[in-house]
Every structure is written in structure tokens, then in C-alpha cells.
Write a protein that holds these residues in place. Sequence first.
Motif, PDB file in Angstrom:
ATOM      1  N   VAL A  54      -1.689  -0.532 -12.991  1.00 51.85           N
ATOM      2  CA  VAL A  54      -1.269   0.559 -11.761  1.00 51.85           C
ATOM      3  C   VAL A  54       0.056   0.033 -11.133  1.00 51.85           C
ATOM      4  O   VAL A  54       0.458  -1.043 -11.439  1.00 51.85           O
ATOM      5  CB  VAL A  54      -2.529   0.398 -10.866  1.00 51.85           C
ATOM      6  CG1 VAL A  54      -3.897   0.963 -11.457  1.00 51.85           C
ATOM      7  CG2 VAL A  54      -2.887  -0.932 -10.363  1.00 51.85           C
ATOM      8  N   GLU A  55       0.413   1.120 -10.545  1.00 50.83           N
ATOM      9  CA  GLU A  55       1.596   0.750  -9.680  1.00 50.83           C
ATOM     10  C   GLU A  55       1.340   0.028  -8.431  1.00 50.83           C
ATOM     11  O   GLU A  55       2.298  -0.857  -8.258  1.00 50.83           O
ATOM     12  CB  GLU A  55       2.083   1.994  -9.486  1.00 50.83           C
ATOM     13  CG  GLU A  55       2.869   2.884 -10.471  1.00 50.83           C
ATOM     14  CD  GLU A  55       3.840   3.868  -9.980  1.00 50.83           C
ATOM     15  OE1 GLU A  55       4.452   3.744  -8.894  1.00 50.83           O
ATOM     16  OE2 GLU A  55       3.894   4.969 -10.595  1.00 50.83           O
ATOM     17  N   GLU A  56       0.406   0.125  -7.844  1.00 52.94           N
ATOM     18  CA  GLU A  56       0.246  -0.551  -6.555  1.00 52.94           C
ATOM     19  C   GLU A  56      -1.117  -1.540  -6.753  1.00 52.94           C
ATOM     20  O   GLU A  56      -2.088  -0.677  -6.875  1.00 52.94           O
ATOM     21  CB  GLU A  56       0.088   0.193  -5.348  1.00 52.94           C
ATOM     22  CG  GLU A  56       0.151  -0.482  -4.060  1.00 52.94           C
ATOM     23  CD  GLU A  56       0.162   0.447  -2.682  1.00 52.94           C
ATOM     24  OE1 GLU A  56      -0.536   0.165  -1.902  1.00 52.94           O
ATOM     25  OE2 GLU A  56       1.008   1.425  -2.855  1.00 52.94           O
TER      26      GLU A  56
END
Length: 183
Positions: free
Chosen positions: A79-81
Motif C-alpha cells: 500500500v502507499e501509506e
Amino acid sequence: MKPPFEKMVAEHGAAVLRVCRAVLGIPDADDAWSETFLSALGAYPELPQDANVEAWLVTIAHRKAIDQTRMRSRQPIPVEELPERASRTGSAKEGAAGGEAHDDSSDSLALWHSVGLLPEKQRLAVAYHYLGGLPFAEVAELLGGSVEAARRASSDGVRALRLVYLPESVSGTATHEPKGILR
């Protein structure tokens, strides 16, 4: 007499690979194909003479493909964050995304360390009543004593924590380091 295993691989390998590709897709099919024949190699000596070898191999391939699918579902998803992490100390601020250090984290750790130094009954009474929100009657039941004893153990525990860990706003001087074994 059964044919050699190598001949069986040459004869049925393409069908097994097609099954693996249909179930898993091309990237994971080769691993499932290899696992199919490794598993079949171990079981081949017990295979009856009149068994349908292709159906037997396709069944093994299907099961190996299911295993691969299950394994893939247990893999972490990038995931990005990053989501918030669980707190190790009970502080809501410590679990913030990215794990940034907060200036009260050492205070929280010192408090948890002090709680850990309390005698068992005091520690459990404090934990059950103040952290768990249980009434003293239930705390007494868990500790195996009277309500008065549970209330006293909790009171003694909190008093010991106040002696060891006093915030600046209460005492005027911060003493965040435990002074010794709590009684």
C-alpha cells in the motif's frame, strides 16, 4: 508394470501445466507444476496399476493450485501509506502512522514499567479496575478475595504509582524514573 516416472512427466506434463495456468495464471503456474510432480513422485510407487494417471495428476495439480491461491491470499498487500500500528504502551499517540516518536512516549514507557513493578495483586487490581473498567465486585471475584481487599489493593497500587511516577502538574517536579521496587 508401471511406466517410468520420467515417461509419465513427458506424457502428461503439458496437461498439468494447462490446469495450473487456468487456475493460477502464468506467473504462478510453474511453481504449482513443479510441486505437482514432486508430490506425485513421492506417491507414484503406491499408485495402482489400473489408475488413470492423467486424472490423478490433474487432481494433484488442482490441489497444489488451491494451495498456491491460499498462500497468495496470506501475503501482505503493498500500500502507499502504512496504516496505524498498534501501541505497545497503551498510548494512542504511539500507534500513529509512521511510528513517529512523541515526547510523551518515554513517560508512557516509564509508567508501564512502574505498573509492571507493582506486586501482582496491586497490578491486577489496578489493571482490572482502571484499565479494564470492571467494578470492584468483579475485580474481587477475579482476584479471589473480598471487595474491600480488591479496593485496598487497587488503592495501594495507585498510591505506589503516584510515589514513583508523578507528573509535573501534580508535584511540581517530574520524577519519571522508578525509585525502586514498589510495595
